[in-house]
Design an enzyme around this catalytic site. Structure first.
Site, PDB file in Angstrom:
ATOM      1  N   THR A   1       0.847  -1.192   0.000  1.00  0.00           N
ATOM      2  CA  THR A   1       0.000   0.000   0.000  1.00  0.00           C
ATOM      3  C   THR A   1       0.883   1.243   0.000  1.00  0.00           C
ATOM      4  O   THR A   1       1.872   1.312   0.732  1.00  0.00           O
ATOM      5  CB  THR A   1      -0.930   0.028   1.218  1.00  0.00           C
ATOM      6  OG1 THR A   1      -1.795  -1.120   1.181  1.00  0.00           O
ATOM      7  CG2 THR A   1      -1.795   1.284   1.229  1.00  0.00           C
TER       8      THR A   1
ATOM      9  N   PHE B   1       1.115   5.199   0.770  1.00  0.00           N
ATOM     10  CA  PHE B   1       0.514   6.243   1.586  1.00  0.00           C
ATOM     11  C   PHE B   1       1.114   7.593   1.213  1.00  0.00           C
ATOM     12  O   PHE B   1       2.271   7.675   0.780  1.00  0.00           O
ATOM     13  CB  PHE B   1       0.790   5.992   3.072  1.00  0.00           C
ATOM     14  CG  PHE B   1       0.102   4.789   3.644  1.00  0.00           C
ATOM     15  CD1 PHE B   1      -1.099   4.914   4.324  1.00  0.00           C
ATOM     16  CD2 PHE B   1       0.661   3.524   3.514  1.00  0.00           C
ATOM     17  CE1 PHE B   1      -1.732   3.809   4.867  1.00  0.00           C
ATOM     18  CE2 PHE B   1       0.036   2.412   4.044  1.00  0.00           C
ATOM     19  CZ  PHE B   1      -1.167   2.557   4.715  1.00  0.00           C
TER      20      PHE B   1
END
Length: 281
Positions: A176, A178
Site C-alpha cells: 500500500t 501512503f
C-alpha cells in the site's frame, strides 16, 4: 525540565492498523492520532490537532483507495512525502491457544481473499470485519473461543494477542502506498529522486488529453500514474490525477507543465516530495 514536542500524525483506523504501521515506519518520532474517517484525519490537520496526515492512496492488488482522489484536492493539505508498506498478514489470537484451535478468523474484507490459501489449508472460515485492528481489540476483550484475527503484527503487540502464523498472504508483493500530508507545502529538493503530484482538467477540444500528455513524452518526463474521476457526479466534468518523476524546477518537468497548461482549464499542484526508496525496488 521541558520535554521536546514530538508532533502528532493522524491516520484513519484503530491502533494497530496498517496506516498506523505506516506512521511508525515513516515518522517513528511522532505521536499517533487514530481517526474514524479520512475526513476526520484531514480535519485534525487543518484544525491543528495534528501536524501531519497519513493517507492511503493506492494498493498494488486493489488499485486506488476509494474517495481519496476526491478528497485530496479540496483538503487544503499538501503532500510532503510518500510511504510504501508491505501488507504482511499475521494470524493472532488470545495467548495460550494453538493453530488447530482456530476455526474462525475476522479481518477487513480485503485481507480475507489475500489469505485464502492459508485459511483453506487449515480449514478456517473467514468473516468480514469493519476494521482488522478493531477486530483484534474486540478479541482481546471478548476472548471468543476458537476465534482469531488477521491483522498487522503491531496489532498483536498493541492488543496483547499471540501470533500463531506470520506472512500468510498468498502474494508476497501486496503493498500500500501512503501520502504524508501537511498544512504547509515543502517543495525543497530533499532527495535525488523527487515526485510531483497534481490534478488538472482539460479544455473541451478534440484530443485535448492526448495533446496535454504530449509534453511529458517529448520532454522525457516519466508519468507513473494517471487516473480520471468525475467531478461532483457530473459525467461531462472529468478531473485527472497524475504523479510524475521529477521536480517542477527541472527543465524537462517545467517544459512539460508549461505545455500541459496550454491544454487545461485548471491545474493544481498537490505536492512535491521525495520518492520513497521502495518505489524503485
Amino acid at each position: 525540565m521541558a520535554t521536546e514536542k514530538r508532533g502528532v500524525i493522524a491516520f484513519q483506523g484503530e491502533l494497530g492498523a496498517y496506516s498506523h504501521e505506516a506512521c511508525r515506519n515513516a515518522r517513528p518520532e511522532m505521536d499517533v492520532l487514530p481517526c474514524a474517517t479520512f475526513e476526520d484525519v484531514i480535519e485534525a490537520v487543518t484544525t491543528g490537532v495534528a501536524d501531519l496526515a497519513m493517507l492511503p492512496v493506492e494498493n498494488s492488488t486493489y488499485g486506488r483507495v476509494a474517495d481519496i482522489h476526491r478528497l485530496l484536492p479540496s483538503s487544503g493539505l499538501h503532500i510532503i512525502g510518500e510511504a510504501f508498506v508491505r501488507v504482511r498478514i499475521v494470524l493472532m489470537t488470545v495467548p495460550g491457544r494453538k493453530l488447530e484451535d482456530i476455526r474462525h478468523v475476522r479481518a477487513h474484507l480485503v485481507l480475507l481473499p489475500q489469505s485464502a490459501r492459508f485459511l483453506r489449508t487449515h480449514a478456517i472460515a473467514g468473516h468480514a470485519a469493519a476494521d482488522s485492528a478493531g477486530a483484534a481489540a474486540e478479541l482481546a476483550r471478548s476472548h471468543a473461543p476458537g476465534e482469531g484475527v488477521l491483522a498487522s503484527e503491531i496489532a498483536a503487540e498493541i492488543h496483547g494477542l499471540e501470533i500463531l502464523a506470520r506472512n500468510i498472504e498468498d502474494n508476497a508483493h501486496n503493498t500500500t502506498r501512503f501520502l504524508i500530508m501537511s498544512r504547509e507545502p515543502d517543495s525543497t529538493r530533499r532527495a535525488e529522486r523527487m515526485m510531483t503530484t497534481f490534478v488538472f482538467r482539460v479544455r473541451n477540444i478534440p484530443a485535448a488529453l492526448y495533446k496535454a500528455m504530449g509534453g511529458f513524452a517529448t520532454n522525457g518526463v516519466n508519468m507513473t500514474k494517471l487516473e480520471s474521476y468525475m467531478v461532483e457526479g457530473n459525467f461531462t466534468a472529468t478531473q485527472f490525477y497524475a504523479d510524475i518523476e521529477g521536480h517542477p524546477e527541472d527543465d524537462n518537468v517545467r517544459l512539460a507543465l508549461d505545455e500541459l497548461a496550454y491544454f487545461t482549464t485548471h491545474m493544481s499542484l498537490l505536492g512535491v516530495y521525495p520518492a520513497d526508496p521502495r518505489r524503485h525496488g
